[in-house]
Design a protein around this motif. Sequence first.
Motif, PDB file in Angstrom:
ATOM      1  N   LYS A  14       0.840  -1.193   0.000  1.00 42.53           N
ATOM      2  CA  LYS A  14       0.000   0.000   0.000  1.00 42.53           C
ATOM      3  C   LYS A  14       0.879   1.248   0.000  1.00 42.53           C
ATOM      4  CE  LYS A  14      -3.572   2.281   2.793  1.00 42.53           C
ATOM      5  NZ  LYS A  14      -4.388   2.182   4.021  1.00 42.53           N
ATOM      6  N   THR A  15       0.433   2.299  -0.680  1.00 46.21           N
ATOM      7  CA  THR A  15       1.155   3.565  -0.668  1.00 46.21           C
ATOM      8  C   THR A  15       0.257   4.662  -0.120  1.00 46.21           C
ATOM      9  OG1 THR A  15       0.495   4.089  -2.950  1.00 46.21           O
ATOM     10  CG2 THR A  15       2.582   2.908  -2.644  1.00 46.21           C
ATOM     11  N   VAL A  16       0.894   5.716   0.430  1.00 45.77           N
ATOM     12  CA  VAL A  16       0.139   6.822   1.011  1.00 45.77           C
ATOM     13  C   VAL A  16       0.920   8.116   0.811  1.00 45.77           C
ATOM     14  CG1 VAL A  16       1.166   6.506   3.286  1.00 45.77           C
ATOM     15  CG2 VAL A  16      -1.061   7.630   3.083  1.00 45.77           C
TER      16      VAL A  16
ATOM     17  N   LYS B  85      -1.856   6.630  11.214  1.00 47.79           N
ATOM     18  CA  LYS B  85      -3.039   6.982  10.432  1.00 47.79           C
ATOM     19  C   LYS B  85      -3.529   5.819   9.575  1.00 47.79           C
ATOM     20  CE  LYS B  85      -2.086  11.947   9.835  1.00 47.79           C
ATOM     21  NZ  LYS B  85      -1.711  12.984   8.825  1.00 47.79           N
ATOM     22  N   GLN B  86      -2.584   4.937   9.218  1.00 47.94           N
ATOM     23  CA  GLN B  86      -2.940   3.784   8.383  1.00 47.94           C
ATOM     24  C   GLN B  86      -3.348   2.562   9.214  1.00 47.94           C
ATOM     25  OE1 GLN B  86      -3.119   4.499   5.118  1.00 47.94           O
ATOM     26  NE2 GLN B  86      -2.495   6.525   5.873  1.00 47.94           N
TER      27      GLN B  86
ATOM     28  N   THR C 206       5.012  10.153  -2.001  1.00 45.58           N
ATOM     29  CA  THR C 206       4.294   8.905  -1.736  1.00 45.58           C
ATOM     30  C   THR C 206       5.216   7.909  -1.043  1.00 45.58           C
ATOM     31  OG1 THR C 206       2.877   9.230  -3.662  1.00 45.58           O
ATOM     32  CG2 THR C 206       3.041   6.989  -2.789  1.00 45.58           C
TER      33      THR C 206
END
Length: 351
Positions: free
Chosen positions: A26-28, A42-43, A73
Amino acid sequence: MNFRISIFLFGFFLFQAPLMAQDSVKTVLAEKGDGILSLLRKQGVDPYDVYDDFVILNLENLRDSIHLYEGRTYKIPNIILDTVAVVDSIQKQSSEIKEIKGKDYTIFGEVHKTVLSKSEQLKGAVYYLVSGHGGPDPGAMAKYAGTSIAEDEYAYDITLRLAKELLSHGAEVYIIIQDPDDGIREDRILKIDHDEVALGDKKIPLNQLARLKQRVDIINDLHRKNRGRYQRLIVTHVDSRSKGQNIDVFFYHHEKSKNGKKLAESIHKTFQKKYKKYQPNRTYSGTFEDRTSLYLVKKTHPAMTFIEIGNIRNKKDQRRILEPDNRQALAKWISEGVILDFEGGEIGPIR
């Protein structure tokens, strides 16, 4: 408050590395004000479990190998948060899932109170942790963004984080200086108070010699009670020098203690390794050396190391202690050096 910490170990196995297939990671996007800890939180990820994995995944995208860039990212390690797979054998992997059990310690604060067992690497080891100053003495003082900051608050926060790391690896830990309501904090500016006490809910004296003697007496009494066991002492301070002097982390030991020297050297080697890995363009100048002139080094009985973490008055060093991510990294690196020392065995008789 008489807070003696120990941890119960549970019969389960942890994978040493998370599953991180590149096509499923997953990326954020990092927002203004995000640090590694806050981004992971937060994730829905426990940042302390995946901190190193996050850094490795995103090493080329971090400033000074530890800070996020706003608007970039980042990859989030793919792990199972609440359960772990149990491997029956090399040939046959079971799909059985067990719940990870933990133990709560109020001294770490509501958010950080639960300690999950990561390993039994420090089983049988006893550690005494002392954060510098406290109570009526805040230690070295400085200003940051117009606000006063004090040595004792930051030394205490790092010490709590170190205690939690050691507990997670099966150690028995005594926190000698305690604050009844601070816990581990995620703020940059830690509020100054004077309600710290010594183990056993003892009031900390104002007089410097009396204050140091109180700590020595508590530690040496515990050392006698735990005679015959593997025991180590770690004292944490933040230095105070001229504003222009940027320093690294230094380690001191008793000149006649082979085991104290080995402990200091093990943590020092760990810091050298971490700097080489995460900050290859920066030379680590911290040293380990004997400094028996320090009262706690001279008078305490367990093999020990005395740690000075940066210069509270220097702007670069302030970032090291003000950023909660950095305080966590410091605690984790120290704990890895402690494990290296313990697994390396004894050098001569225990001092």
